[in-house]
Design a protein around this motif. Structure first.
Motif, short mmCIF file in Angstrom:
data_model
loop_
_atom_site.label_atom_id
_atom_site.label_comp_id
_atom_site.label_asym_id
_atom_site.label_seq_id
_atom_site.Cartn_x
_atom_site.Cartn_y
_atom_site.Cartn_z
N VAL A 1 -12.25 -9.20 -25.41
CA VAL A 1 -11.03 -9.37 -24.62
C VAL A 1 -10.92 -8.16 -23.70
N ASP A 2 -10.88 -8.41 -22.40
CA ASP A 2 -10.76 -7.30 -21.45
C ASP A 2 -9.56 -7.52 -20.54
N LEU A 3 -9.48 -6.72 -19.48
CA LEU A 3 -8.35 -6.79 -18.56
C LEU A 3 -8.24 -8.15 -17.90
N PHE A 4 -9.36 -8.72 -17.46
CA PHE A 4 -9.33 -10.02 -16.80
C PHE A 4 -8.85 -11.10 -17.75
N ALA A 5 -9.31 -11.04 -19.00
CA ALA A 5 -8.86 -12.01 -20.01
C ALA A 5 -7.36 -11.91 -20.21
N GLY A 6 -6.85 -10.69 -20.26
CA GLY A 6 -5.42 -10.49 -20.41
C GLY A 6 -4.63 -11.07 -19.25
N MET A 7 -5.17 -10.94 -18.04
CA MET A 7 -4.49 -11.50 -16.87
C MET A 7 -4.45 -13.03 -16.94
N LEU A 8 -5.52 -13.65 -17.41
CA LEU A 8 -5.52 -15.10 -17.58
C LEU A 8 -4.45 -15.52 -18.58
N PHE A 9 -4.39 -14.82 -19.69
CA PHE A 9 -3.40 -15.16 -20.72
C PHE A 9 -1.98 -15.03 -20.19
N TYR A 10 -1.69 -13.93 -19.54
CA TYR A 10 -0.32 -13.68 -19.10
C TYR A 10 0.11 -14.63 -17.98
N PHE A 11 -0.82 -14.99 -17.09
CA PHE A 11 -0.42 -15.93 -16.04
C PHE A 11 -0.16 -17.31 -16.62
N GLY A 12 -0.98 -17.72 -17.58
CA GLY A 12 -0.74 -18.99 -18.26
C GLY A 12 0.59 -19.00 -18.98
N LEU A 13 0.94 -17.86 -19.61
CA LEU A 13 2.23 -17.74 -20.28
C LEU A 13 3.38 -17.84 -19.28
N PHE A 14 3.23 -17.18 -18.14
CA PHE A 14 4.25 -17.25 -17.09
C PHE A 14 4.45 -18.69 -16.62
N LEU A 15 3.35 -19.40 -16.38
CA LEU A 15 3.46 -20.80 -15.95
C LEU A 15 4.14 -21.66 -17.02
N LEU B 1 -2.48 -22.31 -25.46
CA LEU B 1 -1.64 -21.12 -25.33
C LEU B 1 -1.45 -20.44 -26.68
N SER B 2 -1.22 -21.23 -27.73
CA SER B 2 -1.03 -20.66 -29.06
C SER B 2 -2.29 -19.95 -29.55
N ASN B 3 -3.45 -20.59 -29.39
CA ASN B 3 -4.70 -19.96 -29.81
C ASN B 3 -4.98 -18.70 -29.01
N ALA B 4 -4.70 -18.76 -27.70
CA ALA B 4 -4.92 -17.57 -26.86
C ALA B 4 -3.97 -16.45 -27.25
N ALA B 5 -2.71 -16.79 -27.54
CA ALA B 5 -1.73 -15.77 -27.93
C ALA B 5 -2.13 -15.10 -29.23
N LEU B 6 -2.62 -15.88 -30.19
CA LEU B 6 -3.06 -15.31 -31.46
C LEU B 6 -4.24 -14.37 -31.26
N LYS B 7 -5.17 -14.78 -30.42
CA LYS B 7 -6.36 -13.96 -30.18
C LYS B 7 -5.99 -12.69 -29.41
N TYR B 8 -5.13 -12.84 -28.40
CA TYR B 8 -4.75 -11.67 -27.60
C TYR B 8 -3.90 -10.71 -28.43
#
Length: 329
Positions: free
Chosen positions: A236-250, A279-286
């Motif tokens: 998990v890096d910076l780009f991955a975090g940006m994907l997660f957070y934008f999906g959460l925002f949407l 989103l749930s799986n991504a949130a748990l991983k992040y």
């Protein structure tokens, strides 16, 4: 007492037929499989019992078996109905839900039987790539109406990304290259289609009420993309975090649009389940990567909301089935 005194008594009961089995109902298998995977992630994050994820996984397998049997019967008895559904510019995209369901089931089954999980993943990969070529390729015929650019268009791209989501642990020597190919194709298709859909939502009439739940699909390229990217790169890096957070925002933005007003239940409501599961799986991983208590609470809240949503959808679907509305013409 006469029939005229009770007009409702003169109305025939809805007649169920497999002819009216919608392909988008395979979204239920996607949601259940994603929920099973999320609860497995909760074992490490919150100390949840592995039996919860396993039980949901069994339900997902049984749901797929029932739907696959029903849709094969529809194909055999009413092939023209299947062809019409596949050729439809919107409904045809939902055939990708079958491929995604198979890919996710490979992860559900693979925990208990590695060889079987690998075989299911390989079958799902072939089907997914073939469907992506067919469904995405037909857009090059031209004369596509802008109003047809709806969130369901993203399903073929998301399906390809799911090859990498489910195939991250595959031990075959060629699996990494397949995952990389899938991530590349899925990413570009998702980006192009997302732009077209966004333009349609901004510049054209709002979606019909029955299609409003599908707005949640818009978060899928970012959350599924997060999972695919992390599986391919291994971290998990910076780009991955940006994907997660934008999906959460949407998700927060679109939830207000989707859930603020009641829309009658229909199988199309299952369109919310898998994006929320991603989103749930991504949130748990992040959250596991960031080691922040606030993110852990957020991941737990998202898992709770997902569980309640799928429970409600399951009850409503079964009620609709037993009252002969689900498969009524």
């Amino acid at each position: 007492m006469t029939l005229a005194a009770h007009p409702a008594a003169t109305l025939p009961a809805p007649r169920s037929s497999v002819k009216h089995l919608p392909v988008n109902l395979f979204g239920a298998v996607m949601g259940l499989s994603g929920l099973s995977m999320a609860w497995r992630g909760a074992v490490t994050a919150f100390g949840a019992s592995p039996a919860i994820g396993d039980a949901i996984g069994v339900v997902a397998v049984l749901a797929f078996a029932a739907l696959a049997g029903g849709y094969l019967a529809k194909w055999k008895r009413y092939p023209e109905a299947v062809r019409a559904e596949f050729s439809h510019p919107v409904a045809g995209n939902f055939f990708g839900t079958i491929a995604i369901a198979i890919l996710l089931l490979s992860s559900v089954v693979g925990v208990h039987h590695e060889a079987l999980g690998q075989a299911i993943w390989a079958v799902g990969t072939v089907i997914t790539v073939a469907l992506t070529f067919l469904i995405a390729g037909r857009l090059f015929r031209g004369r596509t109406e802008p109003a047809d650019a709806v969130p369901a268009w993203l399903i073929p791209g998301v399906a390809t990304l799911d090859i990498a989501v489910a195939g991250g642990t595959m031990p075959m020597a060629w699996a990494h290259e397949v995952n990389l190919f899938a991530a590349a194709v899925g990413t570009m298709i998702a980006l192009v289609f997302f732009k077209m859909i966004f333009s349609r939502l901004v510049h054209h009439d709002p979606l019909p009420a029955g299609m409003v739940p599908s707005l949640i699909i818009l978060i899928a390229p970012f959350e599924v993309g997060f999972l695919a990217y992390v599986n391919v790169t291994g971290h998990v890096d910076l780009f991955a975090g940006m994907l997660f957070y934008f999906g959460l925002f949407l998700f927060v933005l679109l939830s207000w649009r989707v859930f603020r007003r009641p829309v009658p239940f229909a199988p199309s409501w299952w369109a919310i389940s898998f994006p929320m599961a991603a989103l749930s799986n991504a949130a748990l991983k992040y959250a596991g990567h960031a080691q922040a208590s606030a993110l852990a609470w957020l991941a737990g809240l998202i898992l709770l909301v997902l569980t309640v949503a799928i429970a409600v959808l399951s009850v409503r679907t079964l009620h609709s089935l037993f009252t002969h509305r689900l498969l009524a013409g």
